[in-house]
Design a protein around this motif. Structure first.
Motif, PDB file in Angstrom:
ATOM      1  N   ARG A  71      18.856  35.961  38.796  1.00 20.15           N
ATOM      2  CA  ARG A  71      17.690  36.856  39.113  1.00 20.15           C
ATOM      3  C   ARG A  71      18.414  38.246  38.994  1.00 20.15           C
ATOM      4  O   ARG A  71      19.425  38.813  39.310  1.00 20.15           O
ATOM      5  N   PRO A  99      11.458  37.348  37.888  1.00 21.40           N
ATOM      6  CA  PRO A  99      11.455  36.080  38.081  1.00 21.40           C
ATOM      7  C   PRO A  99      12.717  35.328  37.624  1.00 21.40           C
ATOM      8  O   PRO A  99      13.872  36.276  36.970  1.00 21.40           O
ATOM      9  N   LEU A 100      13.323  34.356  38.170  1.00 22.15           N
ATOM     10  CA  LEU A 100      14.601  33.518  37.715  1.00 22.15           C
ATOM     11  C   LEU A 100      14.691  33.198  36.257  1.00 22.15           C
ATOM     12  O   LEU A 100      13.625  33.014  35.534  1.00 22.15           O
ATOM     13  N   GLU A 101      15.740  33.433  35.729  1.00 25.53           N
ATOM     14  CA  GLU A 101      16.116  32.924  34.171  1.00 25.53           C
ATOM     15  C   GLU A 101      17.090  32.112  34.350  1.00 25.53           C
ATOM     16  O   GLU A 101      18.124  32.053  35.103  1.00 25.53           O
TER      17      GLU A 101
END
Length: 101
Positions: free
Chosen positions: A40, A49-51
């Motif tokens: 994050r 958002p998470l990647e």
């Protein structure tokens, strides 16, 4: 036979250098698959958002062999690094003329 995946990065904080001289920061949230992590990035107003990021990306370097990712155990260590990197250096004047007697 179960294969054990070693996870040593979850929970760590990071900075990521950009080619334009700026940087991003964030935290490694958890292992998603072997060699791939959910991270994050820090947002200005809201959490982003998470990647998914692979270990290969995290080990990337510039053409001059400088690491792009830096890892820190605590947010305090990362913030201390960010404060140091953001502090402008003070120029020093060196005289090349010998004083006359």
């Amino acid at each position: 036979m179960t294969k054990t995946v070693t996870d040593t990065l979850t929970g760590m904080y990071f900075t990521l250098d950009d080619p334009d001289g700026s940087y991003a920061s964030g935290q490694i949230i958890r292992l998603a698959a072997e060699g791939v992590y959910l991270v994050r990035f820090d947002g200005n107003e809201v959490p982003l958002p998470l990647e998914l990021v692979s270990l290969g990306e995290m080990l990337g370097t510039t053409e001059e062999e400088y690491k792009l990712w830096r890892f820190f155990d605590t947010i305090e260590e990362r913030d201390k690094w960010i404060e140091w990197i953001d502090t402008p250096s003070t120029p020093r004047v060196i005289s090349l003329v010998r004083p006359s007697k």
